[in-house]
Motif scaffolding. Structure first.
Motif, mmCIF file in Angstrom:
data_model
loop_
_atom_site.group_PDB
_atom_site.id
_atom_site.type_symbol
_atom_site.label_atom_id
_atom_site.label_comp_id
_atom_site.label_asym_id
_atom_site.label_seq_id
_atom_site.Cartn_x
_atom_site.Cartn_y
_atom_site.Cartn_z
ATOM 1 N N SER A 109 -8.077 -4.992 -0.856
ATOM 2 C CA SER A 109 -8.492 -6.165 -0.087
ATOM 3 C C SER A 109 -8.485 -5.852 1.409
ATOM 4 C CB SER A 109 -7.551 -7.335 -0.363
ATOM 5 O OG SER A 109 -6.250 -7.040 0.122
ATOM 6 N N TRP A 110 -9.040 -6.774 2.201
ATOM 7 C CA TRP A 110 -9.001 -6.623 3.653
ATOM 8 C C TRP A 110 -7.561 -6.675 4.153
ATOM 9 C CZ3 TRP A 110 -12.714 -4.671 6.377
ATOM 10 C CH2 TRP A 110 -14.031 -4.778 5.931
ATOM 11 N N ARG A 111 -6.762 -7.472 3.494
ATOM 12 C CA ARG A 111 -5.348 -7.553 3.864
ATOM 13 C C ARG A 111 -4.669 -6.198 3.694
ATOM 14 N NH1 ARG A 111 -0.992 -10.842 0.170
ATOM 15 N NH2 ARG A 111 0.903 -10.260 1.294
ATOM 16 N N TYR B 196 -15.827 -0.641 0.726
ATOM 17 C CA TYR B 196 -14.694 0.304 0.733
ATOM 18 C C TYR B 196 -14.703 1.127 2.019
ATOM 19 C CZ TYR B 196 -11.134 3.261 -1.500
ATOM 20 O OH TYR B 196 -9.972 3.911 -1.812
ATOM 21 N N GLY C 200 -1.034 -6.023 -2.505
ATOM 22 C CA GLY C 200 -1.969 -6.497 -3.523
ATOM 23 C C GLY C 200 -2.610 -5.432 -4.387
ATOM 24 N N THR C 201 -2.687 -4.186 -3.926
ATOM 25 C CA THR C 201 -3.246 -3.113 -4.746
ATOM 26 C C THR C 201 -2.103 -2.510 -5.551
ATOM 27 O OG1 THR C 201 -4.868 -2.676 -3.000
ATOM 28 C CG2 THR C 201 -4.657 -1.012 -4.715
ATOM 29 N N LYS D 197 -13.506 -0.923 4.925
ATOM 30 C CA LYS D 197 -12.050 -1.103 4.901
ATOM 31 C C LYS D 197 -11.342 0.164 5.376
ATOM 32 C CE LYS D 197 -12.386 -4.601 1.311
ATOM 33 N NZ LYS D 197 -12.447 -4.860 -0.138
ATOM 34 N N GLU E 99 -8.324 -3.273 -6.834
ATOM 35 C CA GLU E 99 -9.138 -3.647 -5.673
ATOM 36 C C GLU E 99 -8.334 -3.520 -4.372
ATOM 37 O OE1 GLU E 99 -11.552 -7.484 -3.790
ATOM 38 O OE2 GLU E 99 -10.522 -7.643 -5.720
ATOM 39 N N ARG F 293 -3.823 -4.410 -10.307
ATOM 40 C CA ARG F 293 -5.018 -4.629 -9.492
ATOM 41 C C ARG F 293 -5.380 -3.342 -8.757
ATOM 42 N NH1 ARG F 293 -2.616 -9.843 -8.474
ATOM 43 N NH2 ARG F 293 -1.516 -8.975 -6.683
#
Length: 265
Positions: free
Chosen positions: A138-140, A78, A172-173, A81, A136, A134
């Protein structure tokens, strides 16, 4: 006394709007244009610092946990990121500053940014509602949030928090609290760095000598207290509500400004 009221009102506006997805820059400019009077760059930097301190105090336990337990895989990932998002913003920010890529801080472009941003929020909420919940990051998400911060800086009125929260949700989050937390945490070093940079520019130009330090301190304190309350409320609100009302508010305000303010103003 008249000026003191204006200072307090500007502090309240900054505190409310800095982390809500409605654009603090846009609201301050609108307030100054419609009666509260233009302020120095140092004053605007100072009251923004109050809001940043508020968000730091709210998240200090989360920040402390990440730093103290950085060796835990989840915390380390985290933190990395957050660092990547921050570094992307810094690098792109230097490029933007070097080439002067920024719209003028006048009413018309801010009105358009408010209007378009409102529809952006509605679209992001609609897409997120169809996704699996979601939390999480992500790196994206981290990379795109870093880019979104610069887009918000180039287009005054966009709202840094709005751009980053909804970019995270679309990328995505989809969980609102998780997307908001990442947005706010990456915003802390970003905004401290931006505030420090602006402060150095003002001091280097000799702006400190003419500054009304009493007004700045009052504005800072008001912004700190109001931002603390506003963010606490927002974090509770988004657990059970969407950001839809903020979208309609932006659309209504942007449309009203385009109708009432002469083109190009």
């Amino acid at each position: 006394m008249h000026d003191l009221i204006h200072v307090i009102l500007l502090g309240i506006i900054e505190g409310i709007t800095e982390f809500l997805p409605v654009s603090s820059t846009g609201h301050l400019l609108i307030a100054e244009s419609f009666g509260l009077g233009a302020r120095s760059d140092l004053f605007n930097v100072g009251i923004q610092a109050g809001a940043i301190l508020a968000i730091t105090l709210i998240y200090w336990k989360r920040i402390w946990d990440l730093l103290i337990h950085w060796q835990e895989p989840a915390n380390r990932a985290y933190l990395l990121k957050l660092l990547v998002a921050f570094l992307i913003t810094c690098v792109l920010g230097l490029v933007v500053t070097h080439y002067g890529f920024k719209l003028p801080e006048t009413i018309t472009p801010i009105a358009w940014a408010l209007l378009i941003g409102g529809f952006w929020i509605l679209g992001a909420e609609a897409v997120a509602a169809r996704q699996v919940d979601r939390s999480e990051v992500s790196w994206r998400v981290a990379i795109l949030v870093g880019v979104a911060q610069i887009i918000a800086g180039v287009f005054p009125g966009t709202s840094r928090s709005g751009a980053t929260i909804f970019t995270a949700m679309l990328a995505g989050t989809s969980n609102r609290p998780a997307a908001t937390e990442f947005s706010f945490l990456v915003g802390i070093p970003t905004m401290y760095a931006a505030t420090g940079y602006e402060l150095l520019k003002v001091l280097k130009a000799g702006g400190a000598a003419q500054e009304d330090w009493g007004a700045l301190i009052i504005g800072f304190a008001v912004s700190l207290v109001v931002a603390f309350v506003a963010v606490k409320w927002l974090l509770g609100y988004i657990r059970t509500h969407r950001f839809t009302w903020f979208a309609w508010y932006r659309i209504a305000l942007g449309a009203a400004l385009l109708l009432l303010v002469p083109a190009g103003a």
